[in-house]
Write an enzyme that holds these catalytic residues in place. Structure first.
Site, PDB file in Angstrom:
ATOM      1  N   ASP A  98       6.163   0.006   6.895  1.00  0.00           N
ATOM      2  CA  ASP A  98       4.728  -0.193   6.663  1.00  0.00           C
ATOM      3  C   ASP A  98       4.230   0.840   5.654  1.00  0.00           C
ATOM      4  O   ASP A  98       3.752   1.899   6.041  1.00  0.00           O
ATOM      5  CB  ASP A  98       3.972  -0.075   7.982  1.00  0.00           C
ATOM      6  CG  ASP A  98       2.499  -0.412   7.871  1.00  0.00           C
ATOM      7  OD1 ASP A  98       2.101  -0.994   6.847  1.00  0.00           O
ATOM      8  OD2 ASP A  98       1.743  -0.087   8.798  1.00  0.00           O
TER       9      ASP A  98
ATOM     10  N   ASP B 190      -0.121   4.376   1.083  1.00  0.00           N
ATOM     11  CA  ASP B 190      -0.370   5.360   2.136  1.00  0.00           C
ATOM     12  C   ASP B 190       0.335   5.020   3.444  1.00  0.00           C
ATOM     13  O   ASP B 190       0.697   3.871   3.700  1.00  0.00           O
ATOM     14  CB  ASP B 190      -1.867   5.525   2.370  1.00  0.00           C
ATOM     15  CG  ASP B 190      -2.546   4.222   2.793  1.00  0.00           C
ATOM     16  OD1 ASP B 190      -2.151   3.153   2.290  1.00  0.00           O
ATOM     17  OD2 ASP B 190      -3.472   4.284   3.638  1.00  0.00           O
TER      18      ASP B 190
ATOM     19  N   HIS C 247       0.837  -1.204   0.000  1.00  0.00           N
ATOM     20  CA  HIS C 247       0.000   0.000   0.000  1.00  0.00           C
ATOM     21  C   HIS C 247       0.868   1.248   0.000  1.00  0.00           C
ATOM     22  O   HIS C 247       1.975   1.277   0.534  1.00  0.00           O
ATOM     23  CB  HIS C 247      -1.013   0.013   1.153  1.00  0.00           C
ATOM     24  CG  HIS C 247      -0.433  -0.051   2.530  1.00  0.00           C
ATOM     25  ND1 HIS C 247      -0.012   1.060   3.214  1.00  0.00           N
ATOM     26  CD2 HIS C 247      -0.236  -1.103   3.367  1.00  0.00           C
ATOM     27  CE1 HIS C 247       0.419   0.706   4.414  1.00  0.00           C
ATOM     28  NE2 HIS C 247       0.301  -0.599   4.532  1.00  0.00           N
TER      29      HIS C 247
ATOM     30  N   GLU D 154      -5.113   1.888   2.601  1.00  0.00           N
ATOM     31  CA  GLU D 154      -5.096   0.728   3.492  1.00  0.00           C
ATOM     32  C   GLU D 154      -5.213   1.146   4.945  1.00  0.00           C
ATOM     33  O   GLU D 154      -5.865   0.471   5.753  1.00  0.00           O
ATOM     34  CB  GLU D 154      -3.806  -0.072   3.262  1.00  0.00           C
ATOM     35  CG  GLU D 154      -3.776  -1.429   3.949  1.00  0.00           C
ATOM     36  CD  GLU D 154      -3.217  -1.387   5.355  1.00  0.00           C
ATOM     37  OE1 GLU D 154      -3.297  -2.409   6.048  1.00  0.00           O
ATOM     38  OE2 GLU D 154      -2.687  -0.329   5.773  1.00  0.00           O
ATOM     39  N   GLU D 155      -4.588   2.263   5.295  1.00  0.00           N
ATOM     40  CA  GLU D 155      -4.602   2.705   6.692  1.00  0.00           C
ATOM     41  C   GLU D 155      -5.976   3.225   7.128  1.00  0.00           C
ATOM     42  O   GLU D 155      -6.181   3.487   8.311  1.00  0.00           O
ATOM     43  CB  GLU D 155      -3.540   3.793   6.916  1.00  0.00           C
ATOM     44  CG  GLU D 155      -2.108   3.357   6.625  1.00  0.00           C
ATOM     45  CD  GLU D 155      -1.591   2.303   7.590  1.00  0.00           C
ATOM     46  OE1 GLU D 155      -2.316   1.940   8.524  1.00  0.00           O
ATOM     47  OE2 GLU D 155      -0.453   1.835   7.398  1.00  0.00           O
TER      48      GLU D 155
END
Length: 387
Positions: free
Chosen positions: A156, A123, A121, A190-191
């Site tokens: 991440d 973001d 992802h 995603e977050e």
């Protein structure tokens, strides 16, 4: 004479028990798969690190409030990828999904094989205001220091996104084509749950009749020293994923002036509720994917810890307490409870009429959100615990 018989019987029981424990400990065999080490791939590590650092400098933030979403960095990130990985963008078919997510297709040589998807992802989560000075290096500086790349998204998970494109860029330069078609699916939200990114990509693939053989997501990590009884690194392969349920707690009461406070304020009541939740965590459980992990970890442990793992019928409770002693390992064994937002008050001498908190539960595989909410609502003073 009777006492001697009891003592002899007790001794026999102890000996039999000891034999059973030792036999169970010695009989478990390693489940590791023998494999040849992957060959070293020659590459310019400094240049690769700089490409990751450049990606970290672009502030592709998913804010808590969708109204605060800034699209400009996401478009800048798209341009950065195009400029940084020219082989990928001239060889693979690629498109945007919902304007900011990216979907690539690398055609394989064998159309009879079902395709796979590699996920990442774009973001990252925002930085808490006022904490900039507590960072070793700026969250979006993309610094390379002490053998590491520092910045928001380094773990991440722009690291995986960039690594995926690095590998494809190198393979294309060497004239290599995969046998199986590969999709790269990079969501942009995603977050915040992935509804506009991953979910939209999945729906798009389904609408095109594309069935995937398997999907690889960010998964676990390689940890060192985190597993009791094992010296060295352990690679955590994720085969299940926690879901989550975020719950809002709200206290409403009459406000007023701080010079005449009631016995309990909105802040005090809500604080007590949060404390009650933290003091009454969800139970530790060894089941499902976690149980399977112990099946693989147990044979690699030294004798003492292996004794506990291979005899959970006797030591299960103690094993859970040992593994639940740290935050990282505890999260493997339970549905977690994490207060993440607390809001109340507008002025130092005014009693707030409302107090609000958000508690985030990460649901252990095997639990479900309905059961978690029901269990939490049964705590005293939590008759109404609704998402």
């Amino acid at each position: 004479m009777k006492l001697k018989k009891i003592a002899a019987l007790f001794g026999l029981v102890v000996v039999v028990l000891a034999c059973v424990l030792v036999i169970n400990t010695l009989r478990i065999k390693s489940l590791q798969v023998e494999a040849e080490p992957a060959p070293d791939v020659p590459m310019n590590e400094i240049a690769a690190a700089e490409r990751l650092a450049g990606a970290l400098r672009i502030q592709t933030i998913s804010p808590e409030d969708p109204a605060d979403f800034d699209s400009v960095p996401f478009l800048q990130f798209h341009t950065y990828l195009e400029e940084t990985f020219p082989n990928v963008h001239s060889t693979l078919t690629w498109e945007t999904v919902n304007e900011y997510s990216l979907l690539y297709r690398w055609d394989g040589s064998d159309p009879n094989l079902e395709p796979i998807a590699l996920l990442a992802h774009i973001d990252v989560v925002p930085v808490e205001p006022g904490t900039d000075d507590t960072w070793t290096y700026g969250a979006y500086d993309g610094r390379i220091e002490d053998g590491f790349v520092w910045g928001r998204g380094a773990l991440d998970m722009k690291n995986i996104l960039i690594a995926t494109l690095e590998a494809a860029e190198m393979l294309i330069a060497e004239g290599i084509q995969p046998r199986r078609t590969i999709y790269f699916a990079f969501g942009h939200d995603e977050e915040r749950g992935g509804q506009n990114g991953a979910v939209a990509i999945a729906a798009l693939l389904e609408s095109r009749g594309i069935r995937l053989d398997h999907v690889l997501d960010e998964g676990g990590a390689i940890v060192d020293g985190m597993v009791p009884g094992i010296e060295g690194a352990v690679a955590v392969v994720g085969v299940a994923e926690k879901g989550y349920a975020s719950v809002e707690l709200l206290v409403e009461m009459t406000g007023g002036h701080s010079s005449m406070p009631p016995a309990q304020s909105a802040i005090g009541i809500l604080s007590a509720g949060i404390q009650r939740l933290e003091e009454n965590q969800m139970p530790l459980t060894i089941t499902g994917a976690t149980e399977a992990a112990f099946d693989y970890l147990g044979p690699e442990m030294s004798f003492g810890p292996r004794l506990f793992v291979s005899n959970q019928w006797l030591f299960g409770g103690l094993l859970k307490r040992i593994f639940g002693a740290s935050a990282e390992r505890s999260a493997m064994l339970r549905t977690t409870t994490a207060p993440t937002i607390f809001q109340a008050g507008i002025k130092e001498n005014v009693l707030p009429s409302t107090s609000r908190a958000v508690v985030n539960h990460r649901i252990l595989s095997g639990d479900n959100s309905a059961e978690v909410l029901e269990r939490r609502s049964k705590l005293p003073d939590f008759e109404s615990y609704n998402p």
